[in-house]
Design a protein around this motif. Sequence first.
Motif, PDB file in Angstrom:
ATOM      1  N   PRO A  48       0.800  -1.305   0.067  1.00 31.07           N
ATOM      2  CA  PRO A  48       0.191   0.126   0.007  1.00 31.07           C
ATOM      3  C   PRO A  48       0.793   1.335   0.163  1.00 31.07           C
ATOM      4  O   PRO A  48       0.414   2.398  -0.193  1.00 31.07           O
ATOM      5  CB  PRO A  48      -0.863  -0.170   1.331  1.00 31.07           C
ATOM      6  N   PHE A  49       2.158   1.196   0.233  1.00 28.78           N
ATOM      7  CA  PHE A  49       2.887   2.476   0.329  1.00 28.78           C
ATOM      8  C   PHE A  49       3.558   2.766  -1.074  1.00 28.78           C
ATOM      9  O   PHE A  49       3.450   3.595  -1.399  1.00 28.78           O
ATOM     10  CB  PHE A  49       4.123   2.403   1.332  1.00 28.78           C
ATOM     11  N   PHE A  63      11.995  -2.884   3.668  1.00 25.22           N
ATOM     12  CA  PHE A  63      12.729  -2.663   2.357  1.00 25.22           C
ATOM     13  C   PHE A  63      11.842  -1.635   1.429  1.00 25.22           C
ATOM     14  O   PHE A  63      12.232  -1.482   0.338  1.00 25.22           O
ATOM     15  CB  PHE A  63      12.869  -4.099   1.578  1.00 25.22           C
ATOM     16  N   CYS A  64      10.688  -1.388   1.738  1.00 26.68           N
ATOM     17  CA  CYS A  64       9.788  -0.788   1.001  1.00 26.68           C
ATOM     18  C   CYS A  64      10.480   0.762   1.027  1.00 26.68           C
ATOM     19  O   CYS A  64      10.798   1.368   1.860  1.00 26.68           O
ATOM     20  CB  CYS A  64       8.316  -0.492   1.445  1.00 26.68           C
ATOM     21  N   PRO A  65      10.699   1.448  -0.363  1.00 24.66           N
ATOM     22  CA  PRO A  65      11.163   2.895  -0.143  1.00 24.66           C
ATOM     23  C   PRO A  65      10.769   3.595   0.805  1.00 24.66           C
ATOM     24  O   PRO A  65      11.517   4.091   1.570  1.00 24.66           O
ATOM     25  CB  PRO A  65      11.002   3.136  -1.633  1.00 24.66           C
ATOM     26  N   PHE A  66       9.263   3.818   1.113  1.00 24.63           N
ATOM     27  CA  PHE A  66       8.630   4.540   1.955  1.00 24.63           C
ATOM     28  C   PHE A  66       9.251   4.091   3.487  1.00 24.63           C
ATOM     29  O   PHE A  66       9.379   4.841   4.392  1.00 24.63           O
ATOM     30  CB  PHE A  66       7.079   4.232   1.955  1.00 24.63           C
ATOM     31  N   THR A  67       9.284   2.845   3.721  1.00 23.94           N
ATOM     32  CA  THR A  67       9.750   2.297   4.982  1.00 23.94           C
ATOM     33  C   THR A  67      11.238   2.598   5.166  1.00 23.94           C
ATOM     34  O   THR A  67      11.715   3.003   6.319  1.00 23.94           O
ATOM     35  CB  THR A  67       9.596   0.758   5.026  1.00 23.94           C
ATOM     36  N   ASN A 133      -3.275   8.938   2.875  1.00 22.57           N
ATOM     37  CA  ASN A 133      -2.136   9.231   2.143  1.00 22.57           C
ATOM     38  C   ASN A 133      -0.866   8.739   2.916  1.00 22.57           C
ATOM     39  O   ASN A 133      -0.704   9.514   4.027  1.00 22.57           O
ATOM     40  CB  ASN A 133      -2.158  10.658   1.374  1.00 22.57           C
ATOM     41  N   PRO A 134      -0.045   8.035   2.307  1.00 22.76           N
ATOM     42  CA  PRO A 134       1.277   7.550   3.089  1.00 22.76           C
ATOM     43  C   PRO A 134       1.915   8.923   3.269  1.00 22.76           C
ATOM     44  O   PRO A 134       2.365   9.712   2.442  1.00 22.76           O
ATOM     45  CB  PRO A 134       2.105   6.642   2.073  1.00 22.76           C
TER      46      PRO A 134
END
Length: 313
Positions: A48-49, A63-67, A133-134
Amino acid sequence: MATHFRDRDGFEGRNHSPVIPTPKPASPSLPTFLTLRNRGIPVLGACPFCDEEEESTSHLLLFCPFTRANWHGTSLAVHTSDFMNCSIQQWLGRLLHIHKALQPESISYLQGIFTTLWTIWTHRNLVVHEGKNPNPLEVVLTTQSLVCRYKEAFSSCSTTSLRRSDQKGENKLPQNLWQLIIKVARARAKKLHRSGFAYEAMNLPGDVILQRTSSCTEKQPALTIQEAMLEAVIKARDLGYNFLLLLSDSRRSVLVSNRQCTPTWQERVLLASETLIHSDLVFHAVYVPAVVLSNVSSLAKLATEMPINHCMV
């Protein structure tokens, strides 16, 4: 027509034909998605990010770019790209092994790690279920705020703020400090003119040692909590516990119990009783949000619906 799920989102249609699940290798997917797949139900599980890769636990939390931006923005400054071949379970296992001695600096570091993980997961739920929204800056600020609040709560329970009604004035503290953590809550039924209180005492491993639910006449909330605290401490002392941490969502009760405000004449009576029975006790009260006491609050609410007096030891 196949049925597609995205966690708690709606579905497109139904497949009435029998589905025979086939064995699948171990997957890092979220438990909900894994259960659906094992039942033969296709899942739309994009992150979802970033909406680019599958939403696995390792991708979502590491590993998500957002995280990754969140981890780098916290005071921990963790670079998750340094362990791309490691799952979230393996990473946490290594951290717990490295910091198994639980020194003060290790506890502070692990506290920051798990607070960040919890904040990321909570933000994910807001994005998925409420359409938010993230916002990586919100995650970073929330994490820092929670870490500061936790440190403040623990510092208020430091040995310098403990009070001991010892005639000799000696400050003898146990190595592991608290033996019991006692949650105290109160509820009120306005129409029935009835109040109820409940408390639950747990040891550090999490075993419930003592639990009490009781109805009482309607009175000031802080006074009800104060009486429940006093009773819980007496019963804990009778069971052989001398180092007690009290948790309550009543700021007034916490301040009175810690001698941090001027008590009323009713509260002074209870404090006098504490002085008489607490000569061999070390205890401290801490204010916590109501959500921490949810299970005890439910018991207190039951006591307002009917006259009840139940105790479990």
